[in-house]
Design an enzyme around this catalytic site. Sequence first.
Site, PDB file in Angstrom:
ATOM      1  N   ASP A 450      -3.337  24.204   3.666  1.00  0.00           N
ATOM      2  CA  ASP A 450      -2.559  25.441   3.608  1.00  0.00           C
ATOM      3  C   ASP A 450      -1.703  25.469   2.345  1.00  0.00           C
ATOM      4  O   ASP A 450      -1.464  24.422   1.712  1.00  0.00           O
ATOM      5  CB  ASP A 450      -1.647  25.483   4.856  1.00  0.00           C
ATOM      6  CG  ASP A 450      -1.242  26.885   5.266  1.00  0.00           C
ATOM      7  OD1 ASP A 450      -1.397  27.806   4.456  1.00  0.00           O
ATOM      8  OD2 ASP A 450      -0.743  27.046   6.405  1.00  0.00           O
ATOM      9  N   ASP A 513      -3.966  35.649   8.662  1.00  0.00           N
ATOM     10  CA  ASP A 513      -3.135  35.362   9.835  1.00  0.00           C
ATOM     11  C   ASP A 513      -3.140  36.549  10.789  1.00  0.00           C
ATOM     12  O   ASP A 513      -2.664  36.452  11.915  1.00  0.00           O
ATOM     13  CB  ASP A 513      -1.688  35.064   9.407  1.00  0.00           C
ATOM     14  CG  ASP A 513      -1.514  33.603   9.022  1.00  0.00           C
ATOM     15  OD1 ASP A 513      -2.459  32.819   9.210  1.00  0.00           O
ATOM     16  OD2 ASP A 513      -0.432  33.246   8.523  1.00  0.00           O
TER      17      ASP A 513
HETATM   18  C1  DGJ Z   1      -0.021  29.733   7.693  1.00  0.00           C
HETATM   19  C2  DGJ Z   1      -1.421  29.709   8.222  1.00  0.00           C
HETATM   20  O1  DGJ Z   1      -2.123  30.825   7.802  1.00  0.00           O
HETATM   21  C3  DGJ Z   1      -1.364  29.603   9.744  1.00  0.00           C
HETATM   22  O2  DGJ Z   1      -2.651  29.648  10.277  1.00  0.00           O
HETATM   23  C4  DGJ Z   1      -0.649  28.340  10.123  1.00  0.00           C
HETATM   24  O3  DGJ Z   1      -1.412  27.234   9.727  1.00  0.00           O
HETATM   25  C5  DGJ Z   1       0.731  28.297   9.509  1.00  0.00           C
HETATM   26  N1  DGJ Z   1       0.675  28.537   8.092  1.00  0.00           N
HETATM   27  C6  DGJ Z   1       1.396  26.975   9.781  1.00  0.00           C
HETATM   28  O4  DGJ Z   1       2.587  26.846   9.159  1.00  0.00           O
END
Ligand code: DGJ
Length: 693
Positions: A450, A513
């Site tokens: 990430d 997300d």
């Molecule tokens: C952003 C990601 O897109 C989410 O799926 C998740 O992993 C969060 N970060 C965790 O902090």
Amino acid sequence: MSIAVSTNNNIFLLSTDSTSYAFGIDDRGLVRHLYWGKKIASADELEIPELTEVSTNDPVFEITPEEYPVHGGLRYKESCLKAAFADGTRELVYSFCSYDIENGDGYEELILHLRDERYEFFIDLHYKLYPDYDLMERSAEIKNQSEEPVMIEKFYSAQLHIPYDGLNFSNVHGHWGAEQQRFVQKVSYGKITIENRRGISSHNHNPYFVLDRDAAETTGEVFFGALRMSGNFSGVVEQTPYGETLVQMGLNPHDCLLELAPGQSLVSPAVICGYSDSGFETMSHNLHRFALERVMRKGLRPVLYNSWEATEFNVNSRDQIKLAEQAGELGAELFVLDDGWFGERHSTQNGLGDWYVNEGKFPNGLEELIDAVKAQGMMFGIWVEPEMVNPKSRLYQEHPDWIYHYETRVTDTSRVQYVLNVTKPEVREFIYDMLDNLLTRYDIDYIKWDANRPISQTGPQRDIWYKHIMTVYEVVTELKKKHPDVLFEACASGGGRIDYGILGIFDDFWTSDNTDAFDRLYIQDAYSRIHPIKGMRAWVTDCPNFLSGRVIPLTFRFHSAMMGSLGIGCNILKFTEEEKELSKEMIRQYKEIRPIIQEGVFYRLDNPSPNPYFLYEYLKDDSGVIFAFLPQSKVGHRGTRVRLRGLDSQALYTLRLKDGDITKSGGYLMNRGIDLKLNGDYASAVIKFEKSS
Ligand code: DGJ
């Protein structure tokens, strides 16, 4: 032979199965573009027009299409390359020297060698042709063989020419939670720029161009190209007063200065480009097939369960084991432990950088969870954010100088984190070692990587924007050499790193997300235009959805997520018996059709009715699947007609409809089509079909 050179050696005709691209070298050694479009037969038929000025205010460089215009002379349009020599000269004067043709596995490559007339500075233009895919990869390499450094102020990969005015330009806009929002805009006089300046994210635009002449899904001319770069890119579309449209793509010159030391060379990211005279579908098909067969790791992607939306930072061994057991029972094949397992990570406030297992949360170590996951026959995956650090972390306390910052300024935080200067050798080593240790010590099959904030305050060096992302690419590439079976998911606050640069280095994209099943239809549709279905991670999540607040039936949520590489992100411990049974059945069905979804040919079908149906087809060999969604219907609506594509018109196909099977010819299904009526809101259907023997 894809590369033909004319008898007098000054015209190059590059052909794929259905397209051609041509340029010539004129008597001044300029490389002049001649043609891009449908296949033509012979290089000998092409001619290089004589260079004449329109007027003294319209110099020849403005009028003639050059393959790779450099900054210098009477050139005022966008250039591809801008270099400053140590003596203060800030222009390039190139001419053609020679060429080479190389053959590789499934491609042929032409390399044009150009050189500056005064300095030991060389430019190689690469044209890599993939005839079977109707695609060409263009890139440039610059070499400084002088005794002094050369400063590079701008380095684009290619310029492409489209001999028309009034084209339509399409790309995506968006932001976190709303990536991949397709837009189309008319090109007129002046310029359109798409770019990313954040270093970390392509939330806002994607590094590709699509220019069409009022094309539709299966008709019309489309010119396209996708840049293999996840960092700062830019692309400029310019309709000139001389009857053509130019496109350039490459490293974003914004705040960028690259030093080319004596003896050094630099290769630009490639642009994968193509032409279709049969609409957007051919563009998508060629890119998808290229991605599947030549870029991505082979093999089907597992059905994933990710615990992020269920537990967020509230992670502990007991709950994760329960989730893993339940996920295994439902049929998931991979369990991913997301953020919150390490250091003092209890919220966004702390922990990033301290990549040791939190003992309070995992008193018996991570092994306990991994064993439970493996006992279910599942693979184990884990979340990391290696480029970042929280101010409240041991790592930052020990190495405050490892972040991008200015001594005299307050350092920017975003999501309470700083960005590590990964280009420092010691930081890069730390990241590599941390991940290598993690993968060596634990039985990990999947890394979700990430990156949750943009880069800023990059310090005095202006090459960071480029070097940062190259370091990420290199670290993952190296890790994969040592841990070849581990899959990597590219995530950057959702869909912030979706492009052909990261694809192949990483294996999956976290698409967004935004897991709302309705919003996802738009996101997925736009994604599918350029990027391969197999890379598109899509989760089923709980309702009301945390972002949209919408409540959507579980079947629709599953169907929407089954359009890509399926994942489940619900709190499955709260599932009712009915939800469990439905999920099991959906996952079972997905596994059955997975090869068709992930490796088949994807069609965005026409919806001829005024009702808001979303219709898609996937086809692999003799089997196919139709996805139909009706988010809302008006009372009295009359349904739609589904006309399939890509079938053998003479063959018979059996469709497994809810009310029983029907068998029709491919010709019937593609021309007359079947009538389909879904009822109510958030109605959906998945219809399987196969060729009858
Ligand atoms: C952003 C990601 O897109 C989410 O799926 C998740 O992993 C969060 N970060 C965790 O902090």
